[in-house]
Design a protein around this motif. Structure first.
Motif, PDB file in Angstrom:
ATOM      1  N   UNK A 183     132.343  61.469  43.949  1.00  0.00           N
ATOM      2  CA  UNK A 183     131.692  62.754  43.799  1.00  0.00           C
ATOM      3  C   UNK A 183     131.009  62.975  42.471  1.00  0.00           C
ATOM      4  N   UNK A 184     130.290  64.065  42.416  1.00  0.00           N
ATOM      5  CA  UNK A 184     129.520  64.453  41.232  1.00  0.00           C
ATOM      6  C   UNK A 184     130.453  64.990  40.152  1.00  0.00           C
ATOM      7  N   UNK A 185     130.217  64.561  38.925  1.00  0.00           N
ATOM      8  CA  UNK A 185     131.029  64.986  37.793  1.00  0.00           C
ATOM      9  C   UNK A 185     130.122  65.559  36.709  1.00  0.00           C
ATOM     10  N   UNK A 186     130.038  66.885  36.583  1.00  0.00           N
ATOM     11  CA  UNK A 186     129.124  67.481  35.596  1.00  0.00           C
ATOM     12  C   UNK A 186     129.566  67.279  34.154  1.00  0.00           C
ATOM     13  N   UNK A 187     130.850  67.009  33.932  1.00  0.00           N
ATOM     14  CA  UNK A 187     131.335  66.855  32.563  1.00  0.00           C
ATOM     15  C   UNK A 187     131.046  65.466  32.018  1.00  0.00           C
ATOM     16  N   UNK A 188     131.339  64.443  32.832  1.00  0.00           N
ATOM     17  CA  UNK A 188     131.073  63.059  32.450  1.00  0.00           C
ATOM     18  C   UNK A 188     130.158  62.457  33.523  1.00  0.00           C
ATOM     19  N   UNK A 189     128.862  62.491  33.282  1.00  0.00           N
ATOM     20  CA  UNK A 189     127.903  62.050  34.278  1.00  0.00           C
ATOM     21  C   UNK A 189     128.153  60.582  34.640  1.00  0.00           C
ATOM     22  N   UNK A 190     128.216  60.332  35.939  1.00  0.00           N
ATOM     23  CA  UNK A 190     128.419  58.977  36.423  1.00  0.00           C
ATOM     24  C   UNK A 190     129.873  58.596  36.607  1.00  0.00           C
ATOM     25  N   UNK A 191     130.810  59.396  36.091  1.00  0.00           N
ATOM     26  CA  UNK A 191     132.224  59.083  36.227  1.00  0.00           C
ATOM     27  C   UNK A 191     132.774  59.644  37.537  1.00  0.00           C
ATOM     28  N   UNK A 192     133.768  58.953  38.069  1.00  0.00           N
ATOM     29  CA  UNK A 192     134.406  59.405  39.302  1.00  0.00           C
ATOM     30  C   UNK A 192     135.402  60.520  38.999  1.00  0.00           C
ATOM     31  N   UNK A 193     135.812  61.229  40.035  1.00  0.00           N
ATOM     32  CA  UNK A 193     136.736  62.340  39.817  1.00  0.00           C
ATOM     33  C   UNK A 193     137.493  62.662  41.095  1.00  0.00           C
TER      34      UNK A 193
END
Length: 203
Positions: free
Chosen positions: A155-165
């Protein structure tokens, strides 16, 4: 196992006071609740050649979270603090790898036992300091960033772009802030995904 300390003199006015200065009160609270004995009575998980009991391992996982150490590897800070070990009555604090192995090797039924133990605690604590006639359940989600390729982390991670969450869904009792239940969801889960099932479980 060593006994917890009984007579201590403490002050909160030293210039080098750390964020862990409240550990004494945390350990006193755990002792008043008799939480270690409670866990020992309600959890049956036989382990061979272990230096720590199940209740000690669980408290070793809980303590760092309460102290703001949100990652297991950060719990290693407590291994070098003799005062913390003295307050908890442990000969030594488990190293992060020991804590990880405990979680990885824990059987599925241990989670069920923990869930039932949590229910018993809530039944005792939810009506303190006075009996309550109603409960208010509050559902909320929070983003948990992970690094690497963890199972189900998308999914999309607005805090760390490109990181999974992950996007866990939490159910808390609004007035007491007791965590009633939680569902670990994929990072791309919809905002309301799984909310009805979680509420049914809470009821």
């Amino acid at each position: 196992m060593r006994r917890s300390p009984r007579n201590l003199n403490f002050a909160c006015n030293h210039a080098s006071l750390t964020p862990f200065g409240g550990v004494y009160f945390l350990q006193q609270f755990i002792r008043v609740l008799q939480l270690r004995d409670f866990l020992a009575r309600h959890l049956a998980y036989p382990r061979v050649n272990s230096d720590y009991s199940v209740s000690q391992m669980l408290l070793a996982l809980i303590d760092p979270i309460i102290l703001g150490l949100d990652r297991i590897h950060r719990a290693s800070l407590l291994r070098s603090t003799g005062t913390f070990q003295y307050l908890t009555g442990l000969q030594s604090f488990p190293d992060p790898q020991t804590l990880r192995r405990f979680l990885l090797n824990a059987p599925a039924y241990l989670r069920e036992q923990l869930h039932r133990a949590n229910d018993r605690l809530l039944q005792r604590l939810v009506h303190l300091p006075e009996h309550r006639s109603r409960l208010i359940f509050d559902l909320d989600s929070t983003m948990l960033t992970v690094f690497g390729h963890q199972e189900g982390a998308e999914g999309y991670n607005p805090r760390y772009l490109g990181q999974r969450s992950y996007d866990p869904l939490l159910c808390l009792e609004a007035n007491s802030s007791f965590l009633r239940d939680v569902e670990l969801r994929r990072g791309d889960a919809g905002r309301c995904s799984g909310s009805e099932e979680l509420l049914v479980c809470c009821f």
